[in-house]
Design a protein around this motif. Structure first.
Motif, short mmCIF file in Angstrom:
data_model
loop_
_atom_site.label_atom_id
_atom_site.label_comp_id
_atom_site.label_asym_id
_atom_site.label_seq_id
_atom_site.Cartn_x
_atom_site.Cartn_y
_atom_site.Cartn_z
N UNK A 85 0.83 -1.21 0.00
CA UNK A 85 0.00 0.00 0.00
C UNK A 85 0.87 1.26 0.00
N UNK A 86 0.49 2.25 -0.79
CA UNK A 86 1.22 3.51 -0.72
C UNK A 86 0.96 4.19 0.62
N UNK A 87 1.94 4.88 1.12
CA UNK A 87 1.80 5.53 2.42
C UNK A 87 0.89 6.74 2.39
N UNK A 88 0.53 7.20 1.18
CA UNK A 88 -0.30 8.39 1.08
C UNK A 88 -1.79 8.09 1.20
N UNK A 89 -2.17 6.84 1.34
CA UNK A 89 -3.59 6.49 1.49
C UNK A 89 -4.09 6.92 2.87
N UNK A 90 -5.30 7.49 2.86
CA UNK A 90 -5.91 7.90 4.13
C UNK A 90 -6.26 6.66 4.95
N UNK A 91 -6.24 6.77 6.26
CA UNK A 91 -6.64 5.63 7.09
C UNK A 91 -8.11 5.32 6.93
N UNK A 92 -8.50 4.13 7.30
CA UNK A 92 -9.89 3.71 7.24
C UNK A 92 -10.74 4.58 8.16
N UNK A 93 -11.83 5.07 7.63
CA UNK A 93 -12.71 5.94 8.41
C UNK A 93 -13.50 5.12 9.42
N UNK A 94 -13.51 5.55 10.64
CA UNK A 94 -14.30 4.91 11.69
C UNK A 94 -15.47 5.84 11.99
N UNK A 95 -16.71 5.35 11.76
CA UNK A 95 -17.86 6.24 11.99
C UNK A 95 -18.02 6.56 13.47
N UNK A 96 -18.43 7.79 13.74
CA UNK A 96 -18.67 8.23 15.11
C UNK A 96 -20.14 8.64 15.22
#
Length: 101
Positions: A85-96
């Motif tokens: 995976x490229x390091x520029x990918x955003x982390x997985x969104x965790x819904x709040x």
């Protein structure tokens, strides 16, 4: 023109027995004085299943295995997937969600 990134050194897993049915897994590519060397603790329960406490990322999503070879194969796969995976990918969104009333 950019300089290509140097590949990360391959991990060499060291499985060290610390009790009759307990082991620790260390990364041999990391210096002994570095805390990141310790990857996981493994304990074999009464039924013969290996339970794992992962201490470092990337790690597999499972925490129970039938044998140490299966555990190490999944650890290799998790590390390989993380390196792909490229390091520029955003982390997985965790819904709040708002608190319940």
């Amino acid at each position: 023109m950019t300089v290509p990134e140097a590949p990360l050194p391959a991990s060499v897993w060291e499985v060290i027995q610390i009790a009759r049915s307990a082991w620790r897994i260390c990364d041999g590519a990391v210096a002994e004085s570095d805390a990141a060397r310790l990857v996981a603790y493994v304990d074999r329960n009464e039924t013969g299943i290996y339970d794992v406490l992962w201490l470092r990322s990337p790690c597999p999503t499972r925490s129970s295995y039938h044998d140490l070879d299966e555990l190490l194969a999944e650890l290799d796969a998790a590390v390989a997937d993380a390196m792909a995976l490229p390091r520029s990918i955003r982390p997985t969104h965790i819904p709040h969600f708002p608190p319940r009333r």
